[in-house]
Design a protein around this motif. Structure first.
Motif, short mmCIF file in Angstrom:
data_model
loop_
_atom_site.label_atom_id
_atom_site.label_comp_id
_atom_site.label_asym_id
_atom_site.label_seq_id
_atom_site.Cartn_x
_atom_site.Cartn_y
_atom_site.Cartn_z
N TYR A 175 -108.54 -20.55 15.30
CA TYR A 175 -107.95 -19.67 14.29
C TYR A 175 -108.40 -18.25 14.59
N ARG A 224 -111.27 -25.98 3.67
CA ARG A 224 -109.90 -25.70 3.25
C ARG A 224 -109.01 -26.93 3.39
N GLY A 282 -113.97 -13.77 -0.27
CA GLY A 282 -114.26 -15.14 -0.70
C GLY A 282 -113.48 -15.54 -1.95
N GLY A 303 -109.78 -15.54 -2.08
CA GLY A 303 -108.35 -15.81 -1.84
C GLY A 303 -107.91 -17.14 -2.42
N THR A 304 -108.74 -18.15 -2.28
CA THR A 304 -108.36 -19.48 -2.77
C THR A 304 -108.29 -19.48 -4.29
N THR A 352 -93.33 -15.15 5.43
CA THR A 352 -91.94 -14.96 5.84
C THR A 352 -91.09 -14.57 4.62
N ASP A 386 -102.02 -15.48 -1.12
CA ASP A 386 -102.19 -14.49 -0.05
C ASP A 386 -100.90 -13.73 0.26
N THR A 389 -88.65 -23.78 8.17
CA THR A 389 -88.99 -22.46 7.61
C THR A 389 -87.73 -21.77 7.10
N VAL A 408 -102.71 -23.73 -0.18
CA VAL A 408 -103.40 -23.92 -1.45
C VAL A 408 -102.44 -23.65 -2.61
N ALA A 409 -101.79 -22.47 -2.56
CA ALA A 409 -100.95 -22.04 -3.68
C ALA A 409 -99.73 -22.94 -3.87
N GLU A 440 -92.51 -26.23 4.45
CA GLU A 440 -93.76 -25.90 5.15
C GLU A 440 -93.50 -25.89 6.66
N TYR A 447 -111.92 -24.05 7.87
CA TYR A 447 -113.16 -23.37 7.52
C TYR A 447 -113.54 -23.63 6.06
C1 FAD Z 1 -111.66 -17.43 8.13
C2 FAD Z 1 -111.32 -17.47 6.68
C3 FAD Z 1 -112.33 -17.67 5.75
C4 FAD Z 1 -112.00 -17.68 4.41
N1 FAD Z 1 -112.98 -17.87 3.49
C5 FAD Z 1 -112.65 -17.92 2.19
C6 FAD Z 1 -113.64 -18.14 1.18
O1 FAD Z 1 -114.83 -18.29 1.46
N2 FAD Z 1 -113.23 -18.21 -0.10
C7 FAD Z 1 -111.93 -18.07 -0.46
O2 FAD Z 1 -111.62 -18.17 -1.65
N3 FAD Z 1 -110.98 -17.83 0.45
C8 FAD Z 1 -111.31 -17.75 1.76
N4 FAD Z 1 -110.36 -17.52 2.68
C9 FAD Z 1 -109.00 -17.25 2.23
C10 FAD Z 1 -108.22 -18.47 1.88
O3 FAD Z 1 -108.11 -19.35 2.95
C11 FAD Z 1 -106.85 -18.02 1.44
O4 FAD Z 1 -106.95 -16.90 0.61
C12 FAD Z 1 -106.16 -19.12 0.70
O5 FAD Z 1 -106.00 -20.21 1.56
C13 FAD Z 1 -104.80 -18.62 0.20
O6 FAD Z 1 -103.97 -19.69 -0.07
P1 FAD Z 1 -102.39 -19.55 0.11
O7 FAD Z 1 -101.84 -20.88 -0.29
O8 FAD Z 1 -101.91 -18.31 -0.53
O9 FAD Z 1 -102.18 -19.32 1.67
P2 FAD Z 1 -102.52 -20.29 2.86
O10 FAD Z 1 -103.63 -21.20 2.52
O11 FAD Z 1 -102.62 -19.43 4.07
O12 FAD Z 1 -101.21 -21.21 2.99
C14 FAD Z 1 -99.99 -20.73 3.45
C15 FAD Z 1 -99.16 -21.91 3.91
O13 FAD Z 1 -97.86 -21.44 4.26
C16 FAD Z 1 -97.49 -22.00 5.48
N5 FAD Z 1 -96.51 -21.10 6.10
C17 FAD Z 1 -96.76 -19.93 6.73
N6 FAD Z 1 -95.61 -19.39 7.14
C18 FAD Z 1 -94.63 -20.23 6.74
C19 FAD Z 1 -93.22 -20.20 6.85
N7 FAD Z 1 -92.58 -19.22 7.48
N8 FAD Z 1 -92.50 -21.21 6.33
C20 FAD Z 1 -93.12 -22.24 5.70
N9 FAD Z 1 -94.45 -22.32 5.57
C21 FAD Z 1 -95.19 -21.33 6.07
C22 FAD Z 1 -98.77 -22.16 6.26
O14 FAD Z 1 -98.64 -23.11 7.29
C23 FAD Z 1 -99.71 -22.61 5.15
O15 FAD Z 1 -99.66 -24.01 4.97
C24 FAD Z 1 -110.66 -17.49 4.02
C25 FAD Z 1 -109.66 -17.30 4.95
C26 FAD Z 1 -109.98 -17.27 6.27
C27 FAD Z 1 -108.87 -17.06 7.25
#
Ligand code: FAD
Length: 403
Positions: A268, A104, A300, A302-303, A161, A290, A126, A14-15, A34, A44
């Motif tokens: 998951y 998501r 709820g 994190g996104t 990482t 995250d 990575t 997302v971020a 990625e 989910y």
């Molecule tokens: C079961 C569940 C339910 C949830 N319900 C909610 C909700 O209702 N509302 C809400 O707001 N949030 C919810 N969340 C949280 C939400 O999914 C996350 O907070 C949000 O996706 C954060 O976005 P992000 O981009 O920081 O991380 P992520 O979406 O986790 O994205 C991280 C990305 O980095 C990639 N990555 C990981 N390691 C590496 C690496 N070493 N090198 C390159 N790429 C890498 C991954 O493949 C992924 O694409 C939920 C999470 C879970 C697990």
């Protein structure tokens, strides 16, 4: 003059794509690495709330998000024989347009697709090392040749990482909230229609929900534990075996969900964990979403934190001509908003998986009675709404002395 010209983003969840959008908007080049071979569909249901909805609108993707809503009608708590003991209807929730639920995978696709026109994506790769030499950061990859950037942003999720390479091991920053969660696709053998069914025994919850946005239904398991035995770091086969041991023979649909879990291709499993850090940047490496401030799935939020963080980080990088000042301003604006949203993380567990049989009965009774628990949920909702609105997207520039 922006503080940086070329940025490496680790993570296309997302971020990552949201930051790529906003950097491009401010004339800054982004490269995204990625680990997965492509953006993953499905997944989910997640919520977008408060100012995160304004960010989506400013990105021009809000209409597309609205076309992809999960359209859930409500949830019912069932007993071991499948009898409905209590329920929550979506009609009970206040719909002020400041909370949207999507899958998501749909959100990632909506955010990612427009950015592919102007962003270089390195899939299936990575980071393996980061070296800072004052003005630039040298990034080493598992597959691509090493390259240097003005700034590296870790948007690589809870188990980042980038965080490990630049800030040290995850254990320093992770706070286990006493539960594990698992979600995966299952056949919709109950014929659910936009509804969730949830089942409890003390300290455990299981469920199924269906949304027209995905094939079949989603199976869910939630297990509360006192200590973290490291199960989230074990291979999926060990995690599946753990869930089988916890839920086998409990009644309702648990055995069928366990069988479907074994056949699922999008299994998951993770711990319910928050990330707390004193600083989200070190030199020319910064964390977003995250990776830096996971509030746990139970909040709820994190996104929303990830989307708003991307907006603020790019805005501050564009407003300052020094990287340190920009990163300090990003942190100063985001910190109160992150704190407010992380503080609401624990409430959901007590409702989804009460620790005692009495707690389960009490929850169901209060839900049936409508008044007290719904008003408690209403107060929780109000707290959540306040936290979700607690950031000014147009805050004026504040110059901070960087020490
Ligand atoms: C079961 C569940 C339910 C949830 N319900 C909610 C909700 O209702 N509302 C809400 O707001 N949030 C919810 N969340 C949280 C939400 O999914 C996350 O907070 C949000 O996706 C954060 O976005 P992000 O981009 O920081 O991380 P992520 O979406 O986790 O994205 C991280 C990305 O980095 C990639 N990555 C990981 N390691 C590496 C690496 N070493 N090198 C390159 N790429 C890498 C991954 O493949 C992924 O694409 C939920 C999470 C879970 C697990």
């Amino acid at each position: 003059m922006p503080a940086v010209h070329d940025v490496l983003i680790s993570g296309a969840g997302v971020a990552g794509p949201a930051l790529a959008h906003w950097l491009h908007h401010h004339g800054i080049r982004a490269t995204v690495v990625e680990r997965a071979p492509a953006p993953r569909p499905g997944g989910y249901a997640i919520d977008l709330r408060g100012v995160a909805i304004d960010v989506a609108e400013r990105m021009g993707v809000l209409d597309e998000i609205r076309r992809n809503l999960t359209e859930m009608n409500g949830a019912a708590f069932v007993d071991a024989r499948g009898r409905r003991r209590a329920g929550i209807s979506s009609a009970d929730a206040v719909d002020d347009g400041r909370s949207l639920e999507v899958l998501r995978g749909d959100l990632v696709r909506i955010l990612h697709t427009p950015t592919t026109v102007y962003t270089e994506y390195l899939y299936d790769d990575t980071l393996t090392a980061l070296e800072q030499d004052g003005d630039r950061v040298r990034a080493t990859f598992e597959k691509a040749a090493p390259r240097t950037f003005d700034l590296v942003v870790g948007a690589d999720g809870l188990h980042s990482t980038t965080r490990r390479l630049a800030f040290g091991p995850e254990e320093r920053y992770a706070r286990f909230l006493g539960a594990h969660i698992s979600i995966f696709t299952v056949p919709n053998h109950l014929g659910l229609d936009r509804e969730a069914l949830l089942f409890n025994v003390p300290g455990k919850g299981s469920g199924m929900y269906q949304t027209p946005r995905a094939e079949g239904a989603k199976g869910i398991f939630l297990v509360r534990t006192d200590g973290d035995a490291g199960i989230a770091r074990r291979p999926p086969a060990a995690q599946r075996a753990y869930l089988r041991a916890e839920f086998s023979g409990l009644g309702w649909e648990n055995d069928r969900i366990l069988d479907a879990m074994d056949a699922s291709e999008d299994f998951y499993f993770d711990s319910v964990t928050r990330i707390h850090m004193d600083a989200w940047s070190t030199g020319r490496v910064a964390l977003l979403g995250d990776a830096g401030y996971c509030p746990s799935p139970m909040s709820g939020q994190g996104t929303s934190l990830a989307l708003v963080g991307a907006y603020v980080l790019a805005q501050e990088l564009a407003r300052h001509d020094g990287t340190a000042e920009a990163l300090a301003a990003y942190e100063a604006r985001m910190r109160p908003y992150v704190n407010a949203n992380q503080a609401i993380a624990d409430a959901g567990l007590g409702i989804l998986a009460p620790r005692t049989r009495r707690g389960i009965v009490l929850r169901n009774t209060l839900l049936r009675a409508g008044g007290p628990l719904l008003s408690l949920l209403g107060r929780f909702d109000e707290r959540l709404s306040r936290a979700a609105e607690a950031l000014d997207l147009d805050a004026p520039v504040v110059s901070r002395r960087v020490v």
